[in-house]
Scaffold this active site. Structure first.
Site, mmCIF file in Angstrom:
data_model
loop_
_atom_site.group_PDB
_atom_site.id
_atom_site.type_symbol
_atom_site.label_atom_id
_atom_site.label_comp_id
_atom_site.label_asym_id
_atom_site.label_seq_id
_atom_site.Cartn_x
_atom_site.Cartn_y
_atom_site.Cartn_z
ATOM 1 N N ASP A 257 -12.079 52.384 3.614
ATOM 2 C CA ASP A 257 -13.491 52.725 3.662
ATOM 3 C C ASP A 257 -13.930 53.358 2.341
ATOM 4 O OD1 ASP A 257 -16.031 53.396 4.397
ATOM 5 O OD2 ASP A 257 -15.471 54.802 5.972
ATOM 6 N N ASP B 163 -21.243 49.925 0.329
ATOM 7 C CA ASP B 163 -20.378 50.577 1.312
ATOM 8 C C ASP B 163 -19.596 49.520 2.082
ATOM 9 O OD1 ASP B 163 -19.275 52.523 2.991
ATOM 10 O OD2 ASP B 163 -20.921 52.353 4.425
#
Length: 473
Positions: A149, A351
């Site tokens: 992530d 992201d």
């Protein structure tokens, strides 16, 4: 045209990221996609290009493998396809809300974790990502599946003895007592203070002289445990004394992963802790289907001429996020007349953990209007959660969709793969995979759905992000 049967598809095959659109170009501005490809059958073959392996490269898989059927005891087995996608989109919106809350400097409520061993203050509270990689922990090495992530900084895994709670994971839960290289970080260590807090946004605790961390995510998933040091292995590269969290109380929607690999910009992130080896450079190619394989690679290499770079920006209110300068959108080969100030007001981050790209309201309205004009011959369908531009493709075997491109400073255009344009809940509910922010000042987010099949290069040391033709399918 003949209608399409989806009776052979399992619910997991219909998840938003579990389909790969087969397509051919009719001309420069459009794609023709097969409706059959919205609902693929599970296949044991990965269907990817041959991937170049290196010591610093690991394979990427989607955390929801469409070939893995839920057990009869699983609550997921009783959910409809629409409910499953609704849940995924709701979780995605929770992540977005917390990112935007963090960057808007609003006062956040105290973080409350039931059964936590220590009181934990408000964390960054980002949702969890969608893609997983294998990383080795300990001596001898235990290979563990981790969500990676770019919107998180802190790396943690579940650890025995699971003093409070551990969720179900695919691999055996790591036992630090069986590793020759594991050590706890003490409460008196300089790391057990502002540095740990900056990575988790939670004040560390102390238990029997051992530093205790806590972190919570946007979907209310959390991990609490001991802050430790361990030898980790990525591909064939070994890193001693890597600082991470050894979770003793972990709950949430992490799939079957063992934890999370934080690739943010904080000093405790994996990127920073391995900078001496990799030079703060990493790249990935996200597969267009959850039955396909991508790659996550660390370290620099000669970039193909086709790679286009845009500056990586920094903001004091979000030092760990990867900001870039989105300046325009094209639909069907035409750049939309959107003022640059529309994108500049809230800024944009890239992201890996957010699914659906979020745009400023005015930019989304322009995109939606152009897309609907290009799709005018198709009947509209019901909206789906945050997605308001949907179509009913009942009776169609193929459809023609316009190409979509995103422009970044200094003017480079990055195309969206056909599999990143649409989300399908059913043949009668296929939606444009973009959404609008609620406020013009909210940060925009370049989500993973629109990044599939691209090589995305994060050159943190040189403050730039590159995009090129993907090495995965």
């Amino acid at each position: 045209m003949a209608s399409v049967s989806t009776s052979s598809c399992s619910p997991f095959l219909l998840l938003v990221l579990c389909f790969s659109l087969s397509f051919q170009s009719t001309h420069q501005s459009h794609h023709v996609i097969s409706i059959d490809s919205l609902f693929p059958k599970c296949s044991s073959s990965k269907g990817t290009k041959k991937l170049i392996q290196s010591p610093s490269t690991v394979e990427i898989h989607h955390k929801h493998d469409p070939c893995s059927q839920p057990t009869s005891s699983s609550s997921e087995a009783t959910k409809s396809t629409q409910q499953l996608i609704q849940q995924l989109l709701d979780e995605d919106q929770s992540r977005v809300n917390k990112i935007q809350s963090t960057l808007s400097k609003k006062k956040q409520d105290p973080l409350v974790i039931k059964k936590a061993t220590v009181p934990v203050q408000s964390g960054r509270s980002l949702g969890t990502g969608n893609y997983v990689v294998r990383v080795g922990f300990g001596t001898p090495k235990s290979d563990l599946l981790l969500v990676f992530d770019t919107g998180s900084d802190f790396t943690w895994i579940q650890c025995q003895p699971c003093a409070k709670s551990c969720y179900d994971q695919q691999d055996p839960i790591f036992n630090p007592s069986n590793s020759k290289s594991y050590t706890n970080v003490t409460c008196t260590s300089q790391l057990c203070g502002p540095k740990l807090r900056s990575a988790t946004s939670a004040t560390p605790g102390c238990a029997s002289s051992t530093c205790v961390y806590g972190i919570q995510y946007g979907d209310q998933s959390f991990s609490v445990g001991f802050f430790g040091s361990e030898t980790i292995t990525l591909g064939q590269d070994v890193f001693p004394n890597f600082f991470f969290g050894c979770g003793q109380n972990n709950q949430g929607l992490f799939g079957k992963s063992a934890g999370l690999l934080g690739l943010g910009r904080n000093s405790l992130s994996f990127v920073s802790q391995t900078a001496a080896k990799y030079g703060s450079v990493f790249s990935y190619c996200l597969p267009g289907s959850s039955s396909s394989t991508g790659t996550l690679k660390f370290g620099s290499s000669p970039y193909p001429p086709a790679v286009k770079f845009t500056p990586m920006l920094s903001r004091p209110d979000g030092p760990s996020f990867y900001f870039l300068d989105l300046i325009g959108i094209s639909v069907g080969g035409y750049k939309l007349g959107i003022s640059g100030s529309v994108f500049a007001t809230g800024g944009t981050i890239i992201d890996s953990g957010t699914v659906i790209t979020r745009l400023p309201p005015a930019a989304y309205e322009a995109l939606r209007g152009a897309f609907k004009k290009a799709m005018a011959k198709y009947p509209l369908g019901k909206p789906l959660s945050i997605l308001d531009t949907c179509y009913d493709f009942t009776g169609y075997s193929t459809v023609t969709i316009p190409k979509i491109g995103l422009f970044f400073s200094p003017g480079i255009e990055v195309g969206v793969d056909p599999s990143g344009v649409l989300v399908a809940a059913s043949i009668s509910q296929v939606c444009l995979a973009f959404a609008a922010n609620g406020n013009p000042s909210d940060v925009g987010i370049y989500g993973n759905k629109q990044q599939v099949k691209l090589d995305v290069i994060y050159d943190v040391g040189n403050s730039k992000i590159g995009f090129g033709p993907g090495s995965c399918s």
